[in-house]
Design an enzyme around this catalytic site. Structure first.
Site, PDB file in Angstrom:
ATOM      1  N   ASP A 168       0.835  -1.199   0.000  1.00 32.24           N
ATOM      2  CA  ASP A 168       0.000   0.000   0.000  1.00 32.24           C
ATOM      3  C   ASP A 168       0.872   1.251   0.000  1.00 32.24           C
ATOM      4  OD1 ASP A 168      -2.390   1.410   0.023  1.00 32.24           O
ATOM      5  OD2 ASP A 168      -2.541   1.422   2.201  1.00 32.24           O
ATOM      6  N   CYS A 232     -23.599   0.148   4.293  1.00 31.70           N
ATOM      7  CA  CYS A 232     -22.651   1.268   4.255  1.00 31.70           C
ATOM      8  C   CYS A 232     -23.323   2.523   4.815  1.00 31.70           C
ATOM      9  CB  CYS A 232     -22.184   1.517   2.818  1.00 31.70           C
ATOM     10  SG  CYS A 232     -21.049   2.917   2.671  1.00 31.70           S
ATOM     11  N   CYS A 248     -16.897   7.675   1.387  1.00 30.29           N
ATOM     12  CA  CYS A 248     -16.434   6.566   2.228  1.00 30.29           C
ATOM     13  C   CYS A 248     -15.854   7.099   3.538  1.00 30.29           C
ATOM     14  CB  CYS A 248     -15.388   5.759   1.467  1.00 30.29           C
ATOM     15  SG  CYS A 248     -14.662   4.413   2.428  1.00 30.29           S
ATOM     16  N   CYS A 278     -18.799  -2.669   6.081  1.00 24.33           N
ATOM     17  CA  CYS A 278     -18.974  -3.558   4.921  1.00 24.33           C
ATOM     18  C   CYS A 278     -18.359  -4.926   5.170  1.00 24.33           C
ATOM     19  CB  CYS A 278     -18.419  -2.916   3.656  1.00 24.33           C
ATOM     20  SG  CYS A 278     -16.653  -2.558   3.686  1.00 24.33           S
TER      21      CYS A 278
END
Length: 383
Positions: A168, A232, A248, A278
């Site tokens: 990442d 969500c 988000c 989620c």
């Protein structure tokens, strides 16, 4: 692996590929797969996502262009990607749903309760590369990948190992690569799901010039399920396999550096760093296993800590409590901004009002705006 000049290169690489998987498991990874670099389908989806502006203020998602979707453009000579995953669900952590339903508590995404995964994964990936390099030094075959590299060296009859490790930390489509490597499939929430272990895991990659044997891609098993889309909090999953990052909560609390949109603040609840909804409601996570990695164990009681306690930390206390944590990277001001929203969404109490008022005058303009929003909610009696 034994040294032999009579075995063809492809057989040598098949054996090395099998060994890499064994070494990866021994180093603490829970799954290791290998894929080629063809991401043309993922590239089209990614470019469409960027065109829609769904990356928000994450400019780095767009600025690298095709380097993200064409590994050899990022790391020249890349032929294969070794993809790994490591479980992170910590043992003995407080129940996530209980914390989410307790407005006085601060909910922190389960992945951030322990040591920063970047450090753990990168260290293990480097060790895996060292194992590969040591094994290659025992071979004596015509090199299919000559050249100088970060991990390489040796004579003309020893394969030169060139590589870079990622966690990442660069323009890498890690979910698409992991799916091609057979580690799992991209869920409707866009995270990787493994049929046997759910989705509570980190991903990492090694880009290499070695022509290793590849694995078959994973098949999709989401079916008609839409649990992640339905739960969500901000409806950020705008369509199956598509997330608008601008909505988000993970993006809002981690990536967004400025003011959080007013309309989304009440929907954030007490989620002060990331969001796991989620995953919490994904039926495949009934198969998830607790991590065996001690570095991912809960630190400093972050699994069950009050919003007020977090808000009352001095900057020195924040740095001390978050040292070695992924949370450290967002910084003290952004941490307080997130906590202020959590306090604004909590049930009114004299303690909450006093805590918010205590920081109002000393806060930066950005932080003051969020504290004022929280105070207005309480003083107006709108909770």
């Amino acid at each position: 692996m034994t040294d032999s000049t009579t075995q063809p290169v492809n057989l040598q690489m098949q054996k090395l590929s099998a060994s890499i998987k064994d070494w990866g498991l021994a180093l603490g990874f829970n799954h290791v797969g290998i894929t080629d670099t063809d991401l043309h389908e993922a590239e089209a989806r990614h470019q469409d996502w960027i065109k829609k502006g769904f990356h928000g203020e994450m400019d780095y998602m767009a600025k690298h262009g095709i380097k993200r979707t064409r590994p050899a453009e990022l790391v020249p000579k890349t032929l294969r990607v070794i993809s790994v995953r490591m479980d992170y669900l910590p043992p003995n952590a407080a129940d996530s749903e209980s914390i989410l339903h307790n407005g006085e508590k601060a909910f922190i995404s389960r992945y951030a309760l322990g040591r920063d995964y970047h450090k753990v994964m990168r260290s293990r990936l480097q060790k895996l590369c060292e194992k590969i390099q040591a094994e290659l030094s025992t071979l004596n075959i015509p090199s299919p990948c000559e050249g100088e590299g970060q991990g390489g060296g040796g004579d003309k009859t020893t394969p030169v190992f060139e590589y870079r490790v990622f966690t990442d930390s660069a323009p890498v489509l890690e979910v698409a690569l992991a799916e091609k490597a057979g580690l799992g499939w991209r869920g409707k929430h866009t995270l990787l799901i493994n049929k046997d272990r759910g989705s509570w895991f980190f991903l990492g990659e090694i880009y290499t010039n070695l022509p290793l044997a590849t694995d078959a891609p994973a098949s999709n098993h989401c079916g008609t399920c839409s649990s992640c889309m339905e739960v969500c909090p901000t409806q950020a999953i705008t369509a199956p396999y598509e997330v608008d990052a601008r909505r988000c909560i993970s993006y809002l609390t981690i990536e967004l550096k400025g003011s959080i949109p007013l309309a989304l603040r009440p929907l954030i609840g007490n989620r002060v760093y990331g969001c796991d909804d989620c995953q919490l409601f994904c039926p495949w996570n009934k198969f998830a296993e607790i991590t065996r990695e001690t570095d991912f164990a809960v630190r400093n009681g972050l699994d069950d800590i009050s919003l007020i306690d977090c808000f009352n930390w001095s900057e020195d206390a924040f740095k001390a409590n978050m040292a070695g944590s992924a949370i450290y990277r967002i910084g003290y001001e952004q941490w307080l901004r997130n906590i202020a929203i959590g306090l604004g969404n909590a049930k009114t109490s004299p303690e909450i009002v006093a805590a918010l008022q205590s920081r109002l005058n000393e806060a930066s303009e950005m932080l003051r705006e969020h504290i004022s929003w929280a105070l207005d909610k309480h003083l107006a009696g709108n909770i």
